[in-house]
Design an enzyme around this catalytic site. Sequence first.
Site, short mmCIF file in Angstrom:
data_model
loop_
_atom_site.label_atom_id
_atom_site.label_comp_id
_atom_site.label_asym_id
_atom_site.label_seq_id
_atom_site.Cartn_x
_atom_site.Cartn_y
_atom_site.Cartn_z
N HIS A 192 -34.43 17.55 -13.80
CA HIS A 192 -35.66 17.76 -14.52
C HIS A 192 -35.73 16.69 -15.83
O HIS A 192 -34.59 16.47 -16.46
CB HIS A 192 -35.71 18.98 -15.25
CG HIS A 192 -37.25 19.30 -15.78
ND1 HIS A 192 -37.29 19.21 -17.08
CD2 HIS A 192 -38.12 20.26 -15.03
CE1 HIS A 192 -38.62 19.58 -17.26
NE2 HIS A 192 -39.11 20.21 -16.40
N GLY A 201 -41.83 22.30 -17.22
CA GLY A 201 -43.01 22.10 -16.64
C GLY A 201 -43.37 20.66 -16.40
O GLY A 201 -42.56 19.87 -16.51
N LEU A 227 -38.62 29.07 -12.44
CA LEU A 227 -38.80 27.52 -12.56
C LEU A 227 -38.31 27.09 -13.63
O LEU A 227 -38.41 27.44 -14.90
CB LEU A 227 -40.57 27.32 -12.73
CG LEU A 227 -40.86 26.00 -12.74
CD1 LEU A 227 -40.41 25.00 -11.50
CD2 LEU A 227 -42.30 25.72 -12.94
N ASP A 228 -37.43 26.01 -13.45
CA ASP A 228 -36.72 25.27 -14.59
C ASP A 228 -35.65 25.99 -15.27
O ASP A 228 -35.47 25.68 -16.52
CB ASP A 228 -37.84 24.44 -15.54
CG ASP A 228 -38.70 23.47 -14.81
OD1 ASP A 228 -38.21 23.08 -13.58
OD2 ASP A 228 -39.76 23.00 -15.36
N ALA A 229 -35.33 27.07 -14.93
CA ALA A 229 -34.48 27.91 -15.70
C ALA A 229 -33.06 28.07 -14.87
O ALA A 229 -32.26 29.10 -15.31
CB ALA A 229 -35.07 29.27 -15.95
#
Lengths: 285, 285, 285, 285
Positions: A192, A201, A227-229
């Site tokens: 990311h 995001g 998401l992204d976690a």
Amino acid sequence: MLQEGLILKIDCPDQPGLVAKIAGYVAQYEGNLVEFNQFTDKEGGRFFARLEIDTSGMTVGVEDFVTGFSVMGKAVGGKWHFRRLPYKMRTAVLVTKTDHCLNEILWRTRLGEMPIEVTSVIGNREDCREVAEREGLPFHHIEMSEDKEAGFREIEQLLQKQDVELVVLARFMQIVPQWMCETYEGRIINIHHSFLPAFIGANPYRKAFERGVKLIGATCHYVTGDLDAGPIIEQEVARVQHTHSAHDMVRLGRDCERSALAKGIRYHVQDRTIIHGRRAIVFGD
Amino acid sequence: MLQEGLILKIDCPDQPGLVAKIAGYVAQYEGNLVEFNQFTDKEGGRFFARLEIDTSGMTVGVEDFVTGFSVMGKAVGGKWHFRRLPYKMRTAVLVTKTDHCLNEILWRTRLGEMPIEVTSVIGNREDCREVAEREGLPFHHIEMSEDKEAGFREIEQLLQKQDVELVVLARFMQIVPQWMCETYEGRIINIHHSFLPAFIGANPYRKAFERGVKLIGATCHYVTGDLDAGPIIEQEVARVQHTHSAHDMVRLGRDCERSALAKGIRYHVQDRTIIHGRRAIVFGD
Amino acid sequence: MLQEGLILKIDCPDQPGLVAKIAGYVAQYEGNLVEFNQFTDKEGGRFFARLEIDTSGMTVGVEDFVTGFSVMGKAVGGKWHFRRLPYKMRTAVLVTKTDHCLNEILWRTRLGEMPIEVTSVIGNREDCREVAEREGLPFHHIEMSEDKEAGFREIEQLLQKQDVELVVLARFMQIVPQWMCETYEGRIINIHHSFLPAFIGANPYRKAFERGVKLIGATCHYVTGDLDAGPIIEQEVARVQHTHSAHDMVRLGRDCERSALAKGIRYHVQDRTIIHGRRAIVFGD
Amino acid sequence: MLQEGLILKIDCPDQPGLVAKIAGYVAQYEGNLVEFNQFTDKEGGRFFARLEIDTSGMTVGVEDFVTGFSVMGKAVGGKWHFRRLPYKMRTAVLVTKTDHCLNEILWRTRLGEMPIEVTSVIGNREDCREVAEREGLPFHHIEMSEDKEAGFREIEQLLQKQDVELVVLARFMQIVPQWMCETYEGRIINIHHSFLPAFIGANPYRKAFERGVKLIGATCHYVTGDLDAGPIIEQEVARVQHTHSAHDMVRLGRDCERSALAKGIRYHVQDRTIIHGRRAIVFGD
């Protein structure tokens, strides 16, 4: 790291005598314990370990040794995994447009820094075809602009056919569906382009520029349905200042991304990571 | 930095010939331009500059020089500020319980690294009294557990009476009210114990631990009415790993906090910062 | 780290089954192995380990446990050392003029970051007296300008009288004589204000400035008879550029010195270091 | 940085009014000064500046503007240089065996991060031929094992024939002869695989390993006749510990080398560097 032998990863509820028991099992059959890493999560009461075992002088066969361990593994209530070395993990690299992460993976693979075998490069655009093909790798273009779901089913068929163990999202700009996160739990690694959990995001560099941060970063993490976690494996940062535009941040961020992703993959394929809830234990090298 | 002379900070709409005009004004009166920093925000079309001027050989008096500049300043539509050197900025330090940031400020002030004069230390608890008093500084205990608003009014009276220019929140664990943010706009500096914008609000180290980040940090920023969202002056990070508890992160974070706050204050009192919307231009040293 | 219990450090020729033997001994008496760090130097064929043992549930007394270990310790040809926790190492701090390293040690000691008890501060100048005395510590001024040898004998008498285990040279600007290096082998820690082995000897910042390096640093190391060449425990660096004078480098270097020295002392007093020829094994925290 | 226009680099004895004079010249012909960097070496009494000038609105032709500047340039006793943008510097890359630095240069060139045109890759071994040729670049193998002097004469003929402005030694393991250092003064950039001035000469990683340093590094510098002592442009470091073998240091060092070399080249080709005796002024971006 060892060239030949076994890696054992194990985690189990904490209890007295674990190191003695596990190391004792290895010693009993005259395995040579080359490296031993251990961590106890005191809050959670859980024990984690990683062992590198030189098996060349063992008094039993490797497969017997592995099979025999299951008695102890079950007795301590553990989850464990043996890896036979040498090993190259079959890995698919998913890309979209930019090739810097792909390039980094291919270069480090060639050097032998990453014990992986790239099975193919899969892109939802054509941009990275050339980089893949000149390395002699198959490139699959999967159209995803209309029906994403169909695209992901197609990807999964490729992964299965190519017997892929690890999926690397090397700046793949699509959200992986829940079912695929579950099928490949703990086996999808993403980079990311922000210092998570900041700027979750899209467009993190633009957001970082607008917020006026003095450090930007990149995060390599396992992909989960959230998401992204997912659990973070590695993070890198770079200093920026007011003279840097959002465009400069993209440039500087690329170096963070390449570095964090390469380290993250290396830790994973060397079996240095154990997922522990929302976190990743990383026995660094 | 110069020991004696002038520092000029100016920002104005971008237009041709600005450097020549401003430097020309200095040269006209034989000021010696020792340092010149300039930045143009191309997106916003705004020009920012900082000049260090050795005034020892000037053909006019310093006050005439400063007054005379206003014609040009107005002509270019600028906001500007002159600082006469040597200068020590009258600074109040607000604290609660922990003294590491206070200790750092006092030590660097003694060394001459921070051209400030600490007017007093103000605490909503008694914990830092000893550190302040053994340095020969007045310590004011302001009770805030019942009526915070009354507490802040009392603080403001102290600031006024002591003719304070800069307020430093050195791990002061209270939220500054909107009216005070406005009164001291651009003159309250806070150290936040996280890598903003991650982990806004309370207990950032605990949150960082639970999220499993691999880097923790601290952020020095101007305080605005928008909690933890003011312009960032400086940030520091430190590497952590799974072996570090939330308690360890507090310990490692302290070093980030001390360093980021000290640098942030230094930039401010050396007139190296210009606030530009949500961001801070920092002409580093 | 453990609050109560034992730390065992051991090094010995590498041989099969060491981890099992050592952990087995602990398990036999129901000691709880909280942390286990191990390293094998493959080139040199030597094994190094550090164990943290929670002794609260042990079936034998701590002293019996320690005594009993010697059979195994001798059998494997090892050198070993037990530390009973809680422990505060009796430490003398030697200084000359600048007080930033002293200040750092005192502040971290107060915070509990450094499990030491500062017995006294010894200076060959008077400059640091105030910092020591306001902390309630005895300050001894030892005159060394004429007869250095007599000065060091006087220091050694103080160290003996105060039963000092560790000597920290906190920017002490005298060369420790050979006989004292030998008497306190592995127990004198110095902070050198350069990125060793670059810029050995006097005036490293001036040399760094003249050489035009882009990073300066500080090195915390054990003192041996070989000047500035003892085993390195920790190093820190900071970025510099052409705008920084030699004087600025001194300022920036101070932060490296403080940090590297503090970490180095902490590693030593937590028994995380083992000297191995010209190098130091450091089991980091 | 500007896409089109002029970059002016100038250095001259320090004197009052320099910024006003230089910026005034630009303003006089309605050049737009987009970026202005200045530095005065107070010890040496010398002034250094770099200007980015948007020439699109100028009232005179660019060549007239450049020619006309020489009156002022001579009047202030300066050395100056104009660069017309857009510009790609003709660059030869010299290699021996390892390709990581070459790969980095080619990748960043493709991305547009490095405004260079690689004229050819020259190797005293065949190892890098494939990397060069698949990028579509000529590879010249120069045999140097017997007669080095003849080899360097051959290289120089290539450089002349290909009209090369910059020579990059990308892990080229031969010592450049004095005469070539002089011919290409300030135009040969090397990457040294140590944190200079530590570990000058051969096998720096082995030396670093034996010395037990906790940080290794790489140094990008201009080549002079004085081996490994030319002006430093950029340095990078990476943390190592006792677990890292000399072989691991080589691996970690590669990343420092790639990064330091890429930044160093970028600064040079963007005319951000001015050599000042043994040091390099670098106006960073």
